[in-house]
Write a protein that holds these residues in place. Structure first.
Motif, mmCIF file in Angstrom:
data_model
loop_
_atom_site.group_PDB
_atom_site.id
_atom_site.type_symbol
_atom_site.label_atom_id
_atom_site.label_comp_id
_atom_site.label_asym_id
_atom_site.label_seq_id
_atom_site.Cartn_x
_atom_site.Cartn_y
_atom_site.Cartn_z
ATOM 1 N N LYS A 100 0.832 -1.205 0.000
ATOM 2 C CA LYS A 100 0.000 0.000 0.000
ATOM 3 C C LYS A 100 0.870 1.260 0.000
ATOM 4 C CE LYS A 100 -3.895 -0.101 2.222
ATOM 5 N NZ LYS A 100 -4.903 -0.122 3.303
ATOM 6 N N LEU A 101 1.941 1.245 0.800
ATOM 7 C CA LEU A 101 2.856 2.385 0.861
ATOM 8 C C LEU A 101 3.531 2.628 -0.490
ATOM 9 C CD1 LEU A 101 4.402 4.544 2.504
ATOM 10 C CD2 LEU A 101 6.107 2.763 2.976
ATOM 11 N N PHE A 102 4.056 1.570 -1.114
ATOM 12 C CA PHE A 102 4.709 1.712 -2.415
ATOM 13 C C PHE A 102 3.734 2.219 -3.473
ATOM 14 C CE2 PHE A 102 8.016 -1.679 -1.184
ATOM 15 C CZ PHE A 102 8.919 -0.705 -0.793
ATOM 16 N N ASN A 103 2.533 1.688 -3.488
ATOM 17 C CA ASN A 103 1.532 2.113 -4.469
ATOM 18 C C ASN A 103 1.135 3.573 -4.264
ATOM 19 O OD1 ASN A 103 1.486 -0.328 -5.819
ATOM 20 N ND2 ASN A 103 -0.175 -1.160 -4.564
ATOM 21 N N SER A 104 1.094 4.035 -3.026
ATOM 22 C CA SER A 104 0.726 5.435 -2.761
ATOM 23 C C SER A 104 1.805 6.397 -3.246
ATOM 24 C CB SER A 104 0.463 5.648 -1.269
ATOM 25 O OG SER A 104 1.688 5.595 -0.538
#
Length: 177
Positions: free
Chosen positions: A166-170
């Motif tokens: 989720k962090l990488f995608n954000s």
């Protein structure tokens, strides 16, 4: 007919120009350095000289019986260099490495072929343009090029993996695997 001294000059110039391109790769600690580029350019020039002048004795007096195409040997140099270039390309954990070095070897071969054909200015211009492609373009387009990083970790918790994804995608990162 071109004299032996001219042939030696062509070999020497091709080797020097190939070395110049190879020095750039050596400075950057890439897969193929100045010795490889020296040999590729020198060998390509030699093959071009042989292609143009090596069969004149065989053909003279028999032009009506023998088909002579000096471009055939030179064309096979391109194929052979493609094979060598493929050996410098490495696929390592979904990241391709060595592609620019392979292209540099291919360009260096072209430089050697040009010099071997006696096209000094064309070979010199190709050398300058190759160096521009390797150095100057990288400087100007550094912000445009995509950077890739390899992050490796292990976890036993599925929640940690979900949180990191989720962090990488954000941040608009692309996760390969």
């Amino acid at each position: 007919m071109v004299m032996t001294g001219e042939f030696i000059l062509r070999l020497f110039v091709a080797a020097i120009l190939g070395s110049v391109v190879g020095l750039d790769r050596e400075y950057r600690a890439k897969e193929a350095g100045y010795r490889t580029h020296f040999l590729v350019s020198l060998g390509s020039a030699l093959m071009m000289i042989i292609s143009q002048y090596g069969f004149i004795d065989v053909v003279s007096g028999h032009l009506d019986q023998i088909r002579y195409d000096p471009g055939r040997v030179a064309a096979q140099v391109v194929t052979g260099i493609g094979f060598i270039g493929a050996g410098t390309i490495i696929l390592q954990r979904h990241i391709v490495r060595g592609l620019t070095t392979a292209a540099g070897i291919w360009a260096t071969s072209g430089i050697g072929l040009a010099i071997g054909a006696g096209m000094y200015w064309l070979g010199l211009a190709a050398t300058v343009l190759t160096l521009i492609g390797l150095e100057v373009m990288g400087f100007f387009f550094k912000s445009v090029s995509m950077k890739s990083s390899l992050v490796e970790f292990s976890t036993t918790k599925k929640e940690t993996l979900s949180a990191l994804t989720k962090l990488f995608n954000s941040k608009d990162y692309v996760v390969v695997s």
